[in-house]
Enzyme design. Structure first.
Site, PDB file in Angstrom:
ATOM      1  N   GLU B 285      -7.325  -4.933   0.594  1.00 11.56           N
ATOM      2  CA  GLU B 285      -7.019  -5.729   1.784  1.00 11.56           C
ATOM      3  C   GLU B 285      -7.141  -7.218   1.474  1.00 11.56           C
ATOM      4  OE1 GLU B 285      -7.960  -3.652   5.714  1.00 11.56           O
ATOM      5  OE2 GLU B 285      -9.232  -5.415   5.807  1.00 11.56           O
ATOM      6  N   GLU B 288      -4.181  -8.266  -0.437  1.00 11.03           N
ATOM      7  CA  GLU B 288      -3.020  -8.361   0.449  1.00 11.03           C
ATOM      8  C   GLU B 288      -3.066  -9.661   1.245  1.00 11.03           C
ATOM      9  OE1 GLU B 288      -2.658  -4.959   3.030  1.00 11.03           O
ATOM     10  OE2 GLU B 288      -0.682  -5.597   3.733  1.00 11.03           O
ATOM     11  N   CYS B 311      -9.074  -0.904   9.144  1.00  9.70           N
ATOM     12  CA  CYS B 311     -10.113   0.093   8.818  1.00  9.70           C
ATOM     13  C   CYS B 311     -10.401   1.022   9.974  1.00  9.70           C
ATOM     14  CB  CYS B 311     -11.433  -0.584   8.485  1.00  9.70           C
ATOM     15  SG  CYS B 311     -11.297  -1.834   7.248  1.00  9.70           S
ATOM     16  N   SER B 331      -2.681  -4.956   7.991  1.00  6.15           N
ATOM     17  CA  SER B 331      -2.732  -4.647   6.567  1.00  6.15           C
ATOM     18  C   SER B 331      -2.294  -3.209   6.368  1.00  6.15           C
ATOM     19  CB  SER B 331      -4.170  -4.818   6.072  1.00  6.15           C
ATOM     20  OG  SER B 331      -4.351  -4.128   4.865  1.00  6.15           O
ATOM     21  N   LYS B 370     -12.131   9.056  13.724  1.00  7.43           N
ATOM     22  CA  LYS B 370     -12.041   9.452  12.317  1.00  7.43           C
ATOM     23  C   LYS B 370     -11.657  10.921  12.181  1.00  7.43           C
ATOM     24  CE  LYS B 370     -13.113   5.667  10.079  1.00  7.43           C
ATOM     25  NZ  LYS B 370     -12.068   5.032   9.246  1.00  7.43           N
ATOM     26  N   GLU B 373      -8.072  10.801  12.435  1.00 11.22           N
ATOM     27  CA  GLU B 373      -7.478  10.112  11.289  1.00 11.22           C
ATOM     28  C   GLU B 373      -7.341  11.050  10.091  1.00 11.22           C
ATOM     29  OE1 GLU B 373      -8.116   5.833   9.153  1.00 11.22           O
ATOM     30  OE2 GLU B 373      -9.778   7.223   9.006  1.00 11.22           O
ATOM     31  N   GLU B 378       0.141  11.994   7.056  1.00 16.40           N
ATOM     32  CA  GLU B 378       0.390  11.132   5.894  1.00 16.40           C
ATOM     33  C   GLU B 378      -0.803  11.091   4.941  1.00 16.40           C
ATOM     34  OE1 GLU B 378       0.378  10.247   9.074  1.00 16.40           O
ATOM     35  OE2 GLU B 378      -0.472   8.265   9.436  1.00 16.40           O
ATOM     36  N   CYS B 515     -18.605  -0.527  14.432  1.00 15.54           N
ATOM     37  CA  CYS B 515     -18.916   0.904  14.242  1.00 15.54           C
ATOM     38  C   CYS B 515     -20.338   1.258  14.676  1.00 15.54           C
ATOM     39  CB  CYS B 515     -18.739   1.290  12.787  1.00 15.54           C
ATOM     40  SG  CYS B 515     -17.151   0.811  12.116  1.00 15.54           S
TER      41      CYS B 515
END
Lengths: 162, 590
Positions: B285, B288, B311, B331, B370, B373, B378, B515
């Protein structure tokens, strides 16, 4: 992506109604009222357009639509029948009148006949307690309705259509 | 001077600022008036006051009816009684009525032992439910992250408040009326179609078992018992700052060493750290960010700036659903959880000779999103997910208790290598501002080529909803923003959409405080002091590390040398980056 489709004219109508109320979220009830008045009912697609215009979550629009019994998500019949179930009408037998409509039209309260001619609802007090029990068909008021008159009322409107 | 009001509560004199509720005034002098729907998130200046449960009824002299203490303001000279027989009988009746249509399956309810309604029934000594009425029969809905069992809902509307006011997601609302009313997505559609981000803040505030997490404990137990499987675990930074609370430790006690011991005792083959992957995230990141910046400074107007961190999976869901026109801005780096999974099932598996189909990667996360996720298509190879499933901090705590592990008595232990090594920069990922601070530590050195002496970027720390800072990079003023809570994020995104954003880089975390306040953590009850203490634990761990910059992690250096090549290189792109999908709604003319 979820795609929601609606005829161009319906979208334009809704955009216009919302704009008339300055796209104010506080005007939601008035906007829904007008939208139903113009389009007849408030299906999902209509609610999505209104939510987009007012920039509110569609869950809030749906919350209001399902809270007020006046709003409907299914199309009404050509002749919407409302049986008053207010206290005065109720004690003078409105329930049996409603049951008779259900039996004759073969639909439940909130339903529409398959040919789209009649829809049936109950409502609370139209302010004509002296005429109890009261039935409304569209804008027309029937007072002191008896069990036997139910069929007559249905036939009268069915003939109008044919 | 602020005007104050004098009144009496239970014959005690009390003076409070104008506008204080009777409930707060009473609690201020140690009178614990019961409440269910009331919630006060001081840190976010948000109060839930539907006064819908009526359990906080009190008697006010001169008034005929009892008043709800939560939504009645103190008035001069009021004489309030919270303990009369009338009040206590009314409270009992109110609770009996709430319970009259509540399922009585407490023994098997996921919220048992942690349920405010159950606690209230014990406190008010309910021994029978005299009202026999109808009960609702709504179908339980299971999403990848959240389970909705609305038969248990008591209409406190806290979830609706979190979803609409704090997160501005608007997935949940009160619908229907009377006995049929419930809290639901529009058109009673499933959560997955509703724009829900799975942030889990609704679960975090639900007082009962109506909203709970999709629990994967049994899957884990099966895998651990299967000798054909190699089961490895990764733990997110925020978990270590809160897990101790479930075992009676003071809030903010870091329990990293004990947590590692406990996971080893459960039988995991390797105990690794998501922090390792957080360092990897910074490499990608951060690179980037520098890549976009240098192209921008070279005059390329097509570069998407500001760059947004990626994230947080609830945040990713949020922009995919609500800002689908801006998918090129975040990102493309995957989250640390997913980077860990991708590296574990390639580099590590190859090193150790474990076959992909025999390897189970489990994550312990402070998060419910999560869970969703790691199930995204993908992040699967031939249908096998890089991370098989994710357990929340709460699920881990209850599993440790069930496994007879005396957590408080455990010795400290260290993570396994190579994927257990981490820098201080990765630990602070768990607090709002941490990812940005970690990225700055690395980006600063990579950009200027000079050693960064003071690695602490204090401006981006703390619980303020929106934090700003300017960092000097060889004369270039890099402007950064940090937001936590999706409501704050929405404001920043709308600025970007209107072309008014002043930032080059923005960090966003969906949950309050980052978090540490996640939907899978021990319940924070909106207490900002709890969040601050958890953040302190993480910053202290960072201070204690010898290496505090991600690019100094020796195993990260080794990983690039042996396997990945360069940050943003072809292999890194394939394994560590992702793309986003338009999950928005489009209205089309027929």
């Amino acid at each position: 992506m979820t795609t929601i489709t609606l005829p161009k004219c319906a979208i334009e109508t809704l955009v216009k109604i919302c704009a008339k109320h300055d796209n104010q979220p506080g005007e939601l009830i008035n906007i829904l009222h007008e939208a139903q008045g113009t389009l007849g009912y408030l299906p999902r697609e209509v609610q999505e357009v209104i939510a987009r215009q007012l920039r509110v979550p569609v869950s809030r629009v749906y919350g209001v639509v399902t809270f007020y019994s006046f709003f409907t998500m299914t199309p009404k019949g050509k002749h919407p029948i409302s049986v008053c179930m207010g206290t005065a009408c109720y004690v003078r037998g409105a329930e049996t009148i409603l049951d008779e409509f259900k039996r004759r039209l073969e639909i439940n309260a909130g339903g529409v006949t398959p040919d789209g001619q009649f829809s049936l609802d109950s409502l609370r007090c139209v302010g004509a307690c002296g005429l109890a029990p009261v039935v409304l068909v569209g804008e027309k008021v029937y007072g002191r309705v008896t069990h036997a008159e139910v069929e007559k009322i249905i036939t009268e409107h069915a003939e109008k259509s044919s | 001077m602020e005007q104050t009001i004098k009144l009496q509560i239970d014959r005690k004199r009390v003076e409070v600022p104008r506008g204080t509720s009777l409930l707060d005034a009473a609690r201020g002098i140690g009178i614990r008036v019961p409440s269910l729907c009331y919630m006060n998130l001081q840190g976010m200046c948000i109060t839930n006051l539907p006064a819908s449960c009526r359990i906080c009824a009190v008697e006010i002299e001169g008034r005929r009816n009892l008043a709800p203490a939560c939504s009645t303001r103190c008035e001069e000279g009021m004489n309030v009684t919270t303990t009369s027989a009338r009040v206590m009988n009314a409270q009992k009746t109110v609770l009996e009525l709430i319970l009259s249509d509540h399922p009585t399956d407490c023994l098997v309810c996921p919220k048992s032992g942690n349920c405010e309604l159950q606690e209230m029934a014990a406190r008010l000594k309910i021994r029978e439910i005299p009202f026999k009425g109808a009960s609702s029969n709504r179908v339980k809905e299971t999403s990848p992250s959240i389970i909705r069992d609305m038969n248990k809902c008591i209409y406190c509307r806290r979830c609706e408040m979190m979803c609409n006011k704090v997160q501005t997601v608007g997935a949940l609302a009160a619908i229907n009326r009377g006995f049929d009313s419930t809290i639901s997505p529009a058109f009673e559609m499933p959560l997955r179609d509703s724009g829900c981000t799975y942030c889990g803040q609704c679960v975090a505030v639900c007082p009962v078992g109506a909203l709970t997490e999709n629990d994967h404990t049994n899957r884990l137990l099966e895998d651990l018992a299967n000798p054909a499987k190699t089961v490895i675990v990764q733990t997110a930074p925020a978990v270590r700052a809160a897990l101790g609370e479930e075992f009676g430790m003071p809030v903010g006690t870091p329990v990293t060493g004990k947590m590692v011991s406990a996971l080893r005792a459960l039988g995991f083959n390797k105990v690794f750290d998501t922090d390792f992957a957080a360092d990897l995230t910074i490499m990608e990141e951060g690179s980037e960010l520098l890549d976009r910046l240098s192209r921008f400074l070279a005059g390329d107007k097509s570069v998407a700036l500001p760059i947004l961190t990626s994230c947080c999976p609830a945040w990713v869901n949020f922009f995919e659903h609500h800002f689908p026109d801006m998918l090129e801005i975040p990102s493309s780096a995957r989250s640390p959880q997913q980077m860990f999974g991708a590296i574990a099932k390639t580099w590590w598996a190859r090193q150790t000779g474990v076959k992909r189909e025999e390897l189970v990667v489990v994550s312990i996360m402070p998060c419910l999103a999560k869970k969703y996720e790691c199930a995204r298509d993908e992040f699967k190879v031939d249908g096998d997910p890089d991370v098989n499933y994710s357990l929340s901090t709460r699920e881990l705590a209850s599993l440790l208790k069930r496994a007879n592990i005396d957590f408080n008595a455990l010795p400290d232990d260290d993570f396994d290598n190579p994927m257990g090594e981490s820098s201080g920069a990765s630990v602070i990922f768990g607090a709002s501002g941490g990812v940005m601070e970690a990225a700055l530590r690395t980006a600063h050195e990579l950009y200027t080529g000079k050693k960064l002496e003071n690695v602490n970027f204090e401006n981006v720390r703390g619980l303020q909803g929106l934090k700003k800072a300017t960092v000097d990079l060889n004369g270039f003023q890099l402007k950064i923003g940090v937001a936590h809570g999706l409501g704050n994020a929405r404001a920043l995104l709308e600025e970007i959409r209107e072309g008014k954003s002043e930032y080059h880089a923005i960090e966003i975390m969906a949950c309050p405080g980052g978090c540490i306040g996640g939907g899978g953590q021990p319940l924070h009850h909106g207490d900002s002091n709890r969040l601050k203490a958890r953040a302190r634990a993480l910053y202290a761990e960072d201070e204690g590390k010898t290496r505090r910059k991600s690019h100094e992690n020796p195993y990260i250096i080794k990983l690039y040398e042996e396997f990945l090549g360069k940050p943003l290189g072809e292999k890194a792109h394939h394994l560590l980056h992702t793309s986003y999908f338009n999950k928005g709604k489009e209205i089309r003319e027929q």
